[in-house]
Design an enzyme around this catalytic site. Structure first.
Site, short mmCIF file in Angstrom:
data_model
loop_
_atom_site.label_atom_id
_atom_site.label_comp_id
_atom_site.label_asym_id
_atom_site.label_seq_id
_atom_site.Cartn_x
_atom_site.Cartn_y
_atom_site.Cartn_z
CB THR B 207 -0.86 -0.01 1.28
OG1 THR B 207 -1.65 -1.19 1.27
CG2 THR B 207 -1.74 1.21 1.39
NE ARG B 235 -8.83 -7.51 2.56
CZ ARG B 235 -7.74 -6.76 2.60
NH1 ARG B 235 -7.31 -6.16 1.52
NH2 ARG B 235 -7.08 -6.61 3.72
N GLY B 237 -10.33 -3.65 2.25
CA GLY B 237 -9.40 -3.51 3.37
C GLY B 237 -9.53 -2.16 4.03
CG ASP B 238 -6.16 -0.65 6.28
OD1 ASP B 238 -5.88 -1.39 5.31
OD2 ASP B 238 -5.32 0.04 6.87
CB THR B 258 0.91 0.28 4.83
OG1 THR B 258 1.25 -0.95 4.17
CG2 THR B 258 2.10 0.71 5.69
N GLY B 259 -0.74 -2.30 6.08
CA GLY B 259 -0.59 -3.50 6.90
C GLY B 259 -1.75 -4.42 6.69
#
Lengths: 342, 342
Positions: B207, B235, B237-238, B258-259
Site C-alpha cells: 500500500t 474484500r 481492506g482498511d 499500511t498493513g
C-alpha cells in the site's frame, strides 16, 4: 451587540433540535440489556396515523422480545443482536431487508455489519441484492472468513459459497418505497443535478440497529440498512463501516447509528463515542450527545443507540424522532418513537 | 515464579519488534511538511539486492519531491497528496495502481481514499479495475458527489460519468505480482482452505500513502492499494475506510496506514491516533506507538505515517521494515526502508 447577534444566528443555524433519552442503570450491572433503533428522521406525531403508530410500536416491542428471550436464557449478545435485526429485516416497516429503499437504478442494495465486543471481530457486507438477511451474511463473514468487509457481487458469491438462502430481488420490494424513488427521480429531474439531495422533510433514515449486553458481560452491535433512496454508483454508507455506523468493545460500549451516513463516516461517530468514554472518561450519555452534536454542526441529522459495559443506555438523535426501545433484565421494555416522549 | 514466566511468555508472543522513527518539528511550525509510505512488511536488507534497494530509494525520493514542489509553491496539501500518490500508483514498485497485487480470480482490484483535514470531507473508492489512478477518482468522489465511498462496478460507472481516463485491466499487470498469486494459489491448495492466510515471511503490504501539511496550515491524507494477494469476494481492506487506513483533521493530525487491513479496521487505527491526541493530549509519536501496539497484540503487523498540525512526524511500524520518507521545508528529504535505520 452585532457580535452577539451573529453568535446567536450561527448557533441557531448549527443547532438542530437535540433529542435524547438516557437511562442510568442501577448501581449493579443488570443481568442483561438490549437496545434497538428502527431509524431516525422527520418522524412527527401529526404526520402519523394512529394505526401506523401502533404497527411500529408493536414491531419494536416484538423486536425487543426476540432479543430479550435469547439474553434471558443465557444466550450470547451476538445471537441476540442477529435475531433481533433479522426480525426487523423481515418486517416491511423498516428500511432494511424486506422494505429497503430503492437505488437510482430501481434496485435494493443492502448493507449490514456485526461486531463482537469481546474480541473486536467484525463481519460486514455492502450492496447485496439477493441475500434475505444481510445481518446473517455479516455474521458468516465474521466467523467463516479472515476478512471483515465484502462488497456487492463479491459478497454475494461468498453468500452462495456459504450456502445461504438467496431470494429473488423482488422479495424486497414494497410499493411505498418504489413510490419514494419515483418522487426522488422527479425532483432530481427538476433540479437537473446528477445527485438527489434529500430535503429536511423527507429525510427518513430507516436503518435498523441493535446493541446488547449478555449475562457473560459481552457486548455486541449490529446494523442493517437499504441505505438512501436513489443512491447511485455502489454508494456505501456508514452502517457496514466499523467505527462509523457500528462499533462494539467490552472495554467501553456498543453503538449502532442511523442517519445521513456520509456525515457519520466523516465524524467516525461510533468509535468516537467509545473513544470519549475510554480516553475522557465521559459517561455514555455525554459521549453520545457530543458525537451527535458534531454531526449536527455539519447540518446533518441522525441518531445513535449506545449501551455501555455496565448496562447504561443512551438513545441520542437530532432529528424529530427515532424509532427506538430498550429492554433491561427485570424491567418492563420501553418503546418510543417521537422526540420528547416520556 | 510460574506466573512471572507465563507473563514473560505471553508478552513475548504478543510483542512484535516495534520499530519507529519520529521527528520532532522545531518550536515553530515548519512552512510545510510531507510524509510518505510505500508499504510495510518483511523487508530485510539481506533479502534485497542493492540495485533493487536503489530503485526503491530513488522512487521514494522522487515521490517526496513531487509533493514538496507543490507545497513549496503554495499549493494545497490535497494537491500534494494526490500528485505524490499518483506518482507511486504509476510506479510498478508499489502495490497500488500499476504493480497492484492480484485477486483470487487473477484481477487487480484497487482501493483508494483521500481526506481533507480542513472540512473532514472524504472521497474513497473500492475495487475498481480500469481506473488508472484511483486516488484521482477518490478526489472526484470527494468533490463532485455528496457521497463518501463508491464500490466496484458502481465506482467505475461514476468514473465514466466523470470522464476519467480508463485503461485496459492489463495495464496494471506486473509479472512478479502474477507469480505471487500463483504461489499463493498453490499454497492454498495444499492447505485445502477456502482462504489463503499470509505467513509471516510473505507479508508485504505494498500500500502507498501520503500525508501533508501546507502553508495555509491545512492537513490532508491519502492512501491507495491493490489490497492483499489472492483476496476474494470483493474484500475491502482498511485503505478506503475513513478512520481505519486514512484520516485527516486540522484539529489533530493526518494518518495513512499500511498493513493487515482487517486488523486496522477492527482497531479503527487512524482515528484512534487522532482521538488519543485530542482526548488524551498524547504527542504524535506516543499516539502512533499506542495504536500500532494494539495491532501487534492481535499478532498482526503493519505501520502508519502520521503528521500533526504542528509538523511533528511519526513513522511507526511493527514489521521488519517500511518504505518511508519525509520532507520538511528547509531541510533535506529523508528516505528509509529497513527497521532501525539511522
Amino acid at each position: 451587540m452585532k457580535k452577539i447577534l451573529r453568535f446567536v444566528v450561527v448557533i441557531g443555524l448549527f443547532m438542530l433540535i437535540l433529542q435524547c433519552s438516557s437511562r442510568q442503570a442501577p448501581q449493579q450491572r443488570p443481568e442483561y440489556a438490549l437496545v434497538i433503533h428502527g431509524g431516525a428522521g422527520t418522524i412527527l406525531k401529526n404526520n402519523m396515523p394512529p394505526e401506523k403508530e401502533k404497527e411500529f410500536r408493536d414491531a419494536l416491542t416484538t423486536a425487543l422480545r426476540t432479543g430479550e428471550k435469547i439474553l434471558a436464557t443465557g444466550g450470547s449478545s451476538l445471537d441476540a443482536v442477529v435475531a433481533t435485526i433479522r426480525f426487523m429485516e423481515d418486517s416491511p416497516l423498516f428500511n432494511a431487508g424486506k422494505g429497503a429503499v430503492f437505488t437510482h437504478e430501481g434496485k435494493n442494495e443492502l448493507d449490514a455489519a456485526l461486531m463482537n465486543g469481546a474480541d473486536l471481530n467484525v463481519g460486514a457486507v455492502a450492496g447485496v441484492t439477493r441475500v434475505k438477511n444481510p445481518i446473517e451474511l455479516a455474521r458468516k463473514v465474521m466467523e467463516n472468513s479472515p476478512h471483515v468487509l465484502f462488497a456487492r457481487d463479491g459478497a454475494e458469491a461468498f453468500a452462495v459459497e456459504q450456502g445461504m438462502e438467496l431470494v429473488d430481488p423482488n422479495y424486497f420490494r414494497i410499493e411505498s418505497r418504489w413510490h419514494s424513488l419515483q418522487k426522488a427521480l422527479e425532483r432530481e429531474k427538476e433540479k437537473k443535478s446528477a445527485f438527489y439531495r434529500g430535503t429536511k422533510n423527507d429525510n427518513k433514515f430507516g436503518t435498523v440497529g441493535c446493541v446488547a449486553l449478555d449475562k457473560m458481560g459481552n457486548l455486541a452491535a449490529g446494523t442493517s440498512t437499504g441505505g438512501m433512496t436513489n443512491k447511485r454508483f455502489g454508494r456505501i454508507g456508514d452502517s457496514p463501516i466499523v467505527g462509523a455506523g457500528t462499533y462494539a468493545s467490552n472495554k467501553t460500549c456498543a453503538v449502532s447509528a442511523t442517519g445521513w451516513g456520509e456525515f457519520f463516516i466523516r465524524n467516525v461517530v461510533a468509535y468516537d463515542i467509545a473513544a470519549m468514554m475510554e480516553y475522557k472518561n465521559f459517561p455514555v450519555q455525554k459521549a453520545a450527545a457530543a458525537a451527535i452534536e458534531k454531526v449536527g454542526k455539519m447540518k446533518a441529522s441522525g441518531g445513535v443507540i449506545v449501551l455501555d459495559k455496565n448496562g447504561n443506555i443512551a438513545m441520542q438523535f437530532n432529528s424529530a424522532g427515532m424509532f427506538r426501545g430498550f429492554s433491561i433484565a427485570g424491567e418492563k421494555p420501553v418503546v418510543k418513537i417521537f422526540g420528547r416522549e416520556e
